[in-house]
Design a protein around this motif. Sequence first.
Motif, PDB file in Angstrom:
ATOM      1  N   VAL A 229       0.980  -0.873   0.179  1.00 55.60           N
ATOM      2  CA  VAL A 229      -0.116   0.218   0.186  1.00 55.60           C
ATOM      3  C   VAL A 229       1.198   1.230  -0.483  1.00 55.60           C
ATOM      4  CG1 VAL A 229      -1.705   0.617   1.281  1.00 55.60           C
ATOM      5  CG2 VAL A 229      -2.098  -1.588   0.909  1.00 55.60           C
ATOM      6  N   ARG A 230      -0.055   2.223  -0.699  1.00 54.41           N
ATOM      7  CA  ARG A 230       1.807   3.624  -1.091  1.00 54.41           C
ATOM      8  C   ARG A 230       1.065   4.470   0.215  1.00 54.41           C
ATOM      9  NH1 ARG A 230       2.198  -0.289  -3.130  1.00 54.41           N
ATOM     10  NH2 ARG A 230       2.045  -0.648  -5.348  1.00 54.41           N
ATOM     11  N   ALA A 231       1.940   5.030   0.092  1.00 52.98           N
ATOM     12  CA  ALA A 231       1.966   5.892   1.197  1.00 52.98           C
ATOM     13  C   ALA A 231       1.180   7.431   1.029  1.00 52.98           C
ATOM     14  CB  ALA A 231       3.324   7.493   2.062  1.00 52.98           C
ATOM     15  N   GLY A 232       0.049   7.826   2.029  1.00 55.59           N
ATOM     16  CA  GLY A 232      -0.772   8.501   1.546  1.00 55.59           C
ATOM     17  C   GLY A 232      -2.270   8.196   0.978  1.00 55.59           C
ATOM     18  N   GLU A 233      -2.829   6.865   1.109  1.00 56.68           N
ATOM     19  CA  GLU A 233      -3.586   6.284   0.356  1.00 56.68           C
ATOM     20  C   GLU A 233      -4.399   5.940   1.457  1.00 56.68           C
ATOM     21  OE1 GLU A 233      -5.892   3.137  -2.182  1.00 56.68           O
ATOM     22  OE2 GLU A 233      -4.025   3.990  -2.079  1.00 56.68           O
ATOM     23  N   THR A 234      -5.722   6.742   0.701  1.00 55.14           N
ATOM     24  CA  THR A 234      -7.081   6.692   1.751  1.00 55.14           C
ATOM     25  C   THR A 234      -8.066   5.930   1.117  1.00 55.14           C
ATOM     26  OG1 THR A 234      -7.890   8.778   0.356  1.00 55.14           O
ATOM     27  CG2 THR A 234      -6.266   9.181   1.709  1.00 55.14           C
ATOM     28  N   ALA A 235      -9.327   6.380   2.073  1.00 56.74           N
ATOM     29  CA  ALA A 235     -10.547   4.914   1.864  1.00 56.74           C
ATOM     30  C   ALA A 235     -11.545   5.842   0.402  1.00 56.74           C
ATOM     31  CB  ALA A 235     -11.748   5.342   3.224  1.00 56.74           C
ATOM     32  N   GLU A 236     -11.011   6.951   0.151  1.00 59.53           N
ATOM     33  CA  GLU A 236     -11.761   7.590  -0.844  1.00 59.53           C
ATOM     34  C   GLU A 236     -11.404   7.345  -2.092  1.00 59.53           C
ATOM     35  OE1 GLU A 236     -12.456  10.334   2.804  1.00 59.53           O
ATOM     36  OE2 GLU A 236     -10.777   9.198   1.665  1.00 59.53           O
ATOM     37  N   ASP A 237      -9.857   6.721  -1.972  1.00 62.89           N
ATOM     38  CA  ASP A 237      -9.212   6.555  -3.772  1.00 62.89           C
ATOM     39  C   ASP A 237      -9.969   5.226  -4.017  1.00 62.89           C
ATOM     40  OD1 ASP A 237      -7.474   8.337  -3.282  1.00 62.89           O
ATOM     41  OD2 ASP A 237      -6.103   7.018  -1.917  1.00 62.89           O
ATOM     42  N   GLU A 238      -9.860   4.061  -3.075  1.00 63.70           N
ATOM     43  CA  GLU A 238     -10.824   3.164  -3.200  1.00 63.70           C
ATOM     44  C   GLU A 238     -12.094   2.893  -3.682  1.00 63.70           C
ATOM     45  OE1 GLU A 238     -10.168  -0.398  -0.745  1.00 63.70           O
ATOM     46  OE2 GLU A 238     -10.661   0.874   0.885  1.00 63.70           O
ATOM     47  N   HIS A 239     -12.546   4.087  -3.962  1.00 59.50           N
ATOM     48  CA  HIS A 239     -14.475   4.317  -4.410  1.00 59.50           C
ATOM     49  C   HIS A 239     -14.059   5.590  -5.934  1.00 59.50           C
ATOM     50  CE1 HIS A 239     -16.260   2.621  -1.011  1.00 59.50           C
ATOM     51  NE2 HIS A 239     -14.896   3.268  -0.456  1.00 59.50           N
ATOM     52  N   GLN A 240     -14.858   5.409  -6.633  1.00 55.39           N
ATOM     53  CA  GLN A 240     -15.671   6.403  -7.253  1.00 55.39           C
ATOM     54  C   GLN A 240     -15.600   7.417  -7.156  1.00 55.39           C
ATOM     55  OE1 GLN A 240     -18.136   4.196  -9.986  1.00 55.39           O
ATOM     56  NE2 GLN A 240     -18.328   2.663 -10.184  1.00 55.39           N
ATOM     57  N   PRO A 241     -15.573   8.290  -7.709  1.00 54.49           N
ATOM     58  CA  PRO A 241     -15.779  10.396  -7.058  1.00 54.49           C
ATOM     59  C   PRO A 241     -17.237  10.033  -7.132  1.00 54.49           C
ATOM     60  CG  PRO A 241     -14.637  10.009  -9.494  1.00 54.49           C
ATOM     61  CD  PRO A 241     -14.819   7.816  -9.030  1.00 54.49           C
ATOM     62  N   ASP A 242     -17.875  10.832  -6.440  1.00 57.92           N
ATOM     63  CA  ASP A 242     -19.492  11.526  -6.928  1.00 57.92           C
ATOM     64  C   ASP A 242     -19.321  12.118  -7.941  1.00 57.92           C
ATOM     65  OD1 ASP A 242     -18.520  13.776  -6.011  1.00 57.92           O
ATOM     66  OD2 ASP A 242     -18.888  14.275  -4.026  1.00 57.92           O
ATOM     67  N   LYS A 243     -20.964  12.172  -7.868  1.00 56.02           N
ATOM     68  CA  LYS A 243     -21.563  12.968  -9.486  1.00 56.02           C
ATOM     69  C   LYS A 243     -20.859  14.623  -9.683  1.00 56.02           C
ATOM     70  CE  LYS A 243     -25.900  10.725  -8.572  1.00 56.02           C
ATOM     71  NZ  LYS A 243     -27.479  10.891  -8.773  1.00 56.02           N
TER      72      LYS A 243
ATOM     73  N   LEU B  34     -15.656  14.932  -6.902  1.00 58.47           N
ATOM     74  CA  LEU B  34     -15.225  14.603  -6.044  1.00 58.47           C
ATOM     75  C   LEU B  34     -15.360  13.352  -5.153  1.00 58.47           C
ATOM     76  CD1 LEU B  34     -17.655  18.196  -4.450  1.00 58.47           C
ATOM     77  CD2 LEU B  34     -14.660  17.936  -5.713  1.00 58.47           C
ATOM     78  N   PRO B  35     -13.872  13.606  -4.352  1.00 56.98           N
ATOM     79  CA  PRO B  35     -13.383  11.909  -2.988  1.00 56.98           C
ATOM     80  C   PRO B  35     -15.066  11.519  -2.755  1.00 56.98           C
ATOM     81  CG  PRO B  35     -11.453  13.513  -3.104  1.00 56.98           C
ATOM     82  CD  PRO B  35     -12.685  14.359  -4.382  1.00 56.98           C
ATOM     83  N   SER B  36     -15.226  10.412  -2.095  1.00 54.88           N
ATOM     84  CA  SER B  36     -16.216  10.013  -1.502  1.00 54.88           C
ATOM     85  C   SER B  36     -16.055   8.473  -0.865  1.00 54.88           C
ATOM     86  CB  SER B  36     -16.995  10.236  -2.307  1.00 54.88           C
ATOM     87  OG  SER B  36     -18.337   9.522  -1.899  1.00 54.88           O
ATOM     88  N   THR B  37     -16.440   7.694  -0.024  1.00 49.85           N
ATOM     89  CA  THR B  37     -16.510   6.798   0.633  1.00 49.85           C
ATOM     90  C   THR B  37     -17.941   6.004   0.502  1.00 49.85           C
ATOM     91  OG1 THR B  37     -16.732   7.595   2.799  1.00 49.85           O
ATOM     92  CG2 THR B  37     -14.545   6.760   1.853  1.00 49.85           C
ATOM     93  N   ASP B  38     -18.834   7.118   0.110  1.00 46.37           N
ATOM     94  CA  ASP B  38     -19.803   6.839  -0.117  1.00 46.37           C
ATOM     95  C   ASP B  38     -20.501   6.282  -1.695  1.00 46.37           C
ATOM     96  OD1 ASP B  38     -21.410   7.489   2.464  1.00 46.37           O
ATOM     97  OD2 ASP B  38     -21.161   9.725   1.083  1.00 46.37           O
ATOM     98  N   THR B  39     -19.641   6.453  -2.418  1.00 46.27           N
ATOM     99  CA  THR B  39     -20.172   6.203  -3.584  1.00 46.27           C
ATOM    100  C   THR B  39     -19.524   4.050  -4.270  1.00 46.27           C
ATOM    101  OG1 THR B  39     -17.788   6.898  -4.915  1.00 46.27           O
ATOM    102  CG2 THR B  39     -19.846   8.097  -4.962  1.00 46.27           C
TER     103      THR B  39
END
Length: 303
Positions: free
Chosen positions: A138-152, A155-160
Amino acid sequence: MALVSAPIAVGLDGSPESMAGARWAARDALRRNLPVRLVHVWNWHPHPGETSDGLEAQRHWAQRIPREAAAELTRQYPALEIVIDQVGGQPAAVLPVVAEEAALLALGSPRIKGISGFLIGSASLATVACAERPVVLVRAGETAEDEHQPDKAGLPSTDTPYRDVVLGLDLARPCDELLEFAFDAALQRSARLHVIHCWKMPSAYKYRDATVGSTPESALAAQQTHALTEMLRPWRDKYPAVEVMAESVPGRPAEHLLTASADTSLLVVGRRTSHSPIGRHIGPITLAVLHHCSAPVAVVPHA
């Protein structure tokens, strides 16, 4: 196949990149309803004439690493079950043993500032080359939002929905462990599984007569596509909830995998466990992916 109730293990060294690996492992553990085992490998070397107070200070500092990591993860993920462990020895020797007792082992890896690649330490490379269980870098700086598609709004999101899980597959060396890991990862994320198989045109094909209405390349492409479809058929049946996009393409595997990894939550590749005369090693495709992919990479060992 994952060990029953085995934890998601993390190798910690106190660096920001190892905490990125710990946070990724925490999210994966919650998806699987498994505990996380935070392991700090302490390679202690007493200095000549060092007092007992100095030794105790070293020990206290080393113990802070997994303890503070656990406190941070508990704040972020209150439902997570965490086990703290500290093991003496060389990381390259200890971490493969830790991996054997885990569903997988997550390791952090620092990015190289200003370029697309990243550093892989010697301990991480040795662990990937020797571990008998999957290792995720896992790369430094990896976030939960990076695993998800951007919202409409982009923008980064964890709800998508999750981005695709990408699997690099070699039809010449079919591997149940690799396929099961990738399908299970996609299922846990409710993500699409994007399977990529690459092939090259044998030089002998240039001199063969093509069938009417086709070329040697198109005939070979059709054969490879059919073989990939048949390879995946039982796995589609086993995992009917997983949407699969399969590609059989000519070209260099590493290039196709890196292109696909720009929009993936996890890239899955294999590593053969057979011994060579010079010992265990990481194959050139997997090594290229590890050096240049910005997304988390799971290396799954197989016979």
